[in-house]
Design an enzyme around this catalytic site. Structure first.
Site, mmCIF file in Angstrom:
data_model
loop_
_atom_site.group_PDB
_atom_site.id
_atom_site.type_symbol
_atom_site.label_atom_id
_atom_site.label_comp_id
_atom_site.label_asym_id
_atom_site.label_seq_id
_atom_site.Cartn_x
_atom_site.Cartn_y
_atom_site.Cartn_z
ATOM 1 N N GLU A 36 0.837 -1.188 0.000
ATOM 2 C CA GLU A 36 0.000 0.000 0.000
ATOM 3 C C GLU A 36 0.878 1.246 0.000
ATOM 4 O O GLU A 36 1.983 1.240 0.508
ATOM 5 C CB GLU A 36 -0.932 -0.023 1.216
ATOM 6 N N CYS A 80 3.562 8.518 1.207
ATOM 7 C CA CYS A 80 4.129 7.573 2.169
ATOM 8 C C CYS A 80 4.384 6.259 1.430
ATOM 9 O O CYS A 80 3.456 5.602 0.973
ATOM 10 C CB CYS A 80 3.115 7.399 3.306
ATOM 11 N N CYS A 119 6.682 -6.815 6.736
ATOM 12 C CA CYS A 119 7.822 -6.206 7.414
ATOM 13 C C CYS A 119 8.676 -7.292 8.042
ATOM 14 O O CYS A 119 8.161 -8.304 8.516
ATOM 15 C CB CYS A 119 7.347 -5.239 8.498
ATOM 16 N N CYS A 165 6.655 -5.218 15.504
ATOM 17 C CA CYS A 165 6.364 -4.335 16.635
ATOM 18 C C CYS A 165 4.938 -4.633 17.109
ATOM 19 O O CYS A 165 4.032 -4.832 16.290
ATOM 20 C CB CYS A 165 6.527 -2.879 16.237
ATOM 21 N N CYS A 177 1.857 -2.522 15.855
ATOM 22 C CA CYS A 177 1.792 -2.196 14.421
ATOM 23 C C CYS A 177 1.095 -3.305 13.635
ATOM 24 O O CYS A 177 1.462 -4.477 13.741
ATOM 25 C CB CYS A 177 3.200 -1.981 13.876
ATOM 26 N N CYS A 234 -0.748 5.644 10.051
ATOM 27 C CA CYS A 234 0.493 4.949 10.445
ATOM 28 C C CYS A 234 0.191 3.610 11.067
ATOM 29 O O CYS A 234 -0.600 3.520 11.992
ATOM 30 C CB CYS A 234 1.241 5.720 11.522
HETATM 31 N N1 SAH Z 1 9.325 0.474 9.829
HETATM 32 C C1 SAH Z 1 9.600 1.850 9.987
HETATM 33 C C2 SAH Z 1 8.734 2.725 9.104
HETATM 34 C C3 SAH Z 1 7.267 2.366 8.959
HETATM 35 S S1 SAH Z 1 6.217 2.594 10.335
HETATM 36 C C4 SAH Z 1 9.474 2.256 11.437
HETATM 37 O O1 SAH Z 1 8.989 1.460 12.218
HETATM 38 O O2 SAH Z 1 9.911 3.358 11.762
HETATM 39 C C5 SAH Z 1 5.968 4.350 10.433
HETATM 40 C C6 SAH Z 1 5.656 4.865 11.833
HETATM 41 O O3 SAH Z 1 4.333 4.463 12.243
HETATM 42 C C7 SAH Z 1 6.598 4.316 12.909
HETATM 43 O O4 SAH Z 1 6.977 5.322 13.815
HETATM 44 C C8 SAH Z 1 5.723 3.301 13.575
HETATM 45 O O5 SAH Z 1 6.212 2.978 14.845
HETATM 46 C C9 SAH Z 1 4.391 3.977 13.576
HETATM 47 N N2 SAH Z 1 3.251 3.090 13.836
HETATM 48 C C10 SAH Z 1 3.176 1.772 13.594
HETATM 49 N N3 SAH Z 1 1.958 1.306 13.974
HETATM 50 C C11 SAH Z 1 1.253 2.355 14.437
HETATM 51 C C12 SAH Z 1 -0.071 2.510 14.931
HETATM 52 N N4 SAH Z 1 -0.916 1.491 14.974
HETATM 53 N N5 SAH Z 1 -0.461 3.746 15.311
HETATM 54 C C13 SAH Z 1 0.387 4.801 15.211
HETATM 55 N N6 SAH Z 1 1.630 4.716 14.727
HETATM 56 C C14 SAH Z 1 2.080 3.511 14.345
HETATM 57 FE FE1 SF4 Z 2 7.795 -2.936 10.826
HETATM 58 FE FE2 SF4 Z 2 5.623 -1.811 11.829
HETATM 59 FE FE3 SF4 Z 2 7.759 -2.169 13.390
HETATM 60 FE FE4 SF4 Z 2 7.845 -0.308 11.428
HETATM 61 S S1 SF4 Z 2 6.502 -0.293 13.220
HETATM 62 S S2 SF4 Z 2 9.415 -1.859 11.925
HETATM 63 S S3 SF4 Z 2 6.551 -1.333 9.851
HETATM 64 S S4 SF4 Z 2 6.503 -3.794 12.430
#
Ligand code: SAH
Ligand code: SF4
Length: 424
Positions: free
Chosen positions: A133, A146, A153, A157, A160, A399
């Site tokens: 996406e 974006c 991934c 996390c 996420c 995000c």
């Molecule tokens: N993998 C990279 C970039 C993609 S995520 C990273 O983790 O930095 C982009 C941002 O969205 C990151 O700061 C991530 O921690 C945040 N993010 C992920 N899941 C989220 C959620 N459910 N609500 C708000 N921010 C989120």
């Molecule tokens: Fe991967 Fe989501 Fe963690 Fe970013 S926040 S590194 S996209 S699992």
């Protein structure tokens, strides 16, 4: 089945724990028989042209021409390249394409955010398609795209949505640049094209300050995937995006976000040189281990040390620390004070991101009053602390909500999510 004891089985427990942090790619990229020229570096493009018989003395000039047609004009066919000889156009047509990822769905949020589902080549018969996406976030004075760097991934996390998806594979530079191309195609963001209409699009003074007259003025590597686990492809793609005679998105307007792949941070600075964002989310290792499990491998102190050494870091080029606001988890006033102490001495901005819920998550977004309190503590310590307004929540484009349709939400899940987005 025989199970052979691996020497690592005797390794200390924590060492084996960190081995399990990263998912491995399940599928490989299978190049199409006729490759696309989109996303090749100038050097690779020169090699491609030489390979189909363009005389050495002409290669440089032809690269220049093609670069202009592809990245300034947005040409989608070789036929459109009227300054290129008919004969060469025919040769190019025979060997190459200008194909971008295929847009298979578009959702437009009430706030004007657009989310596109893109299908990539590479799946084998009978397998699920490879999809990512890409999200466009318009504001009055800018338009931010974006981009995704991986299908799924490498990491997981806990807050996420993308992290719950199995990793399928890394994207190629062409597929990363292709996201910019397909977005600009769709928005009519090329000279002479029919401009998109719709809610929330930036106002475009011709050549104007904010946007340079374009709908896509900024890029963030914040979609699906961890860009520093796909460093070479991300580097090659971003250098194409920043090329001043092509797509021309200045490096100051490109931000790469990482969850903290420490050994790659210096390389990203030296080899790409774009703005850095770091997903911090916690001020102590115990909690960060839970939220961002990669922290077990690269703990906070090492991460911040790598940040201090980020090439080009200065007050004019600060690192953005992202901090997702999770109710009762990391949002206390004591956390805010600890955050300020932790970042002391690093030229930094702090971005507070309200947690975007997704069906099945056990986290909740912090209460608004608590976000304000947290933000005030940071502000009083001298940081601008913008709270990022969630965009596109109604279409799951915010995000951390991205997850390809290969693992599609059921209609019921979507409704549940909408209800959540509306009530918080
Ligand atoms: N993998 C990279 C970039 C993609 S995520 C990273 O983790 O930095 C982009 C941002 O969205 C990151 O700061 C991530 O921690 C945040 N993010 C992920 N899941 C989220 C959620 N459910 N609500 C708000 N921010 C989120
Ligand atoms: Fe991967 Fe989501 Fe963690 Fe970013 S926040 S590194 S996209 S699992």
């Amino acid at each position: 089945m025989t199970i052979s004891l691996h020497p690592e089985a005797a390794a200390p427990r924590h060492a084996r724990d960190t081995d399990a942090l990263e998912k491995t790619a399940l599928e490989r990229y299978v190049a199409p028989a006729k490759p696309s020229l989109v996303g090749l570096s100038r050097v690779a493009l020169a090699e491609a042209l030489a390979g189909v018989g363009v005389p050495p003395a002409q290669v440089k000039m032809r690269v220049q021409q093609l670069w202009h047609w592809m990245y300034v004009r947005g040409a989608q066919s070789f036929d459109a390249m009227t300054s290129v000889s008919k004969q060469l156009r025919t040769t190019l047509e025979r060997h190459f394409t200008l194909v971008r990822p295929e847009m298979v769905a578009e959702q437009v949020s009430v706030d004007g955010t657009r989310k596109w589902l893109l299908r990539l080549p590479g799946e084998r018969p009978g397998e699920k398609p490879h999809e990512v996406e890409c999200v466009y976030i318009p504001e009055a004075d800018r338009g931010t795209l974006c981009l995704s760097s991986q299908v799924g991934c490498t990491l997981s996390c806990s807050f996420c949505h993308t992290g719950t998806q199995r990793l399928v594979r890394n994207l190629t530079p062409g597929e990363i640049v292709g996201q910019i191309m397909v977005a600009r195609d769709r928005l009519g963001d090329w000279p002479g094209a029919d401009r998109a209409q719709g809610p929330g699009l930036p106002t475009l003074p011709a050549g104007g300050e904010g946007t340079g007259g374009r709908f896509v003025s900024n890029i963030v590597m914040m979609g699906m995937g961890e860009p520093l686990y796909n460093l070479e492809a991300v580097r090659d793609a971003l250098l194409v995006a920043a090329d001043g005679e092509g797509l021309s998105v200045s490096k100051r307007r490109i931000t790469l976000s990482t969850s903290g792949v420490v050994p790659m941070i210096a390389r990203a600075g030296a080899e790409i040189g774009v703005m850095l964002a770091v997903s911090l989310h916690a001020v102590a290792d115990a909690l960060r281990n839970e939220l961002v499990p990669l922290n077990r491998k690269y703990p906070i102190a090492e991460l911040l040390e790598a940040c201090r050494r980020y090439p080009g870091l200065s007050n004019a080029r600060r690192i953005t620390f992202e901090y997702v606001m999770l109710k009762g988890v990391n949002d206390s006033s004591a956390d805010a004070k600890a955050l300020v102490r932790l970042l002391k001495g690093i030229p930094a901005k702090i971005n507070l991101i309200p947690f975007n819920p997704w069906p099945g998550t056990t986290y909740e977004c912090s209460d608004w009053e608590q976000i304000e309190k947290f933000s005030e503590i940071i502000f009083n310590a001298g940081y601008a602390s913008p709270v990022r307004t969630p965009r596109g929540r109604d279409i799951l484009a915010a995000c951390g909500q991205l997850k390809s349709a290969t693992e599609k939400l059921s209609a019921r899940e979507r409704l549940a999510l909408r209800a959540m987005a509306m009530t918080d």
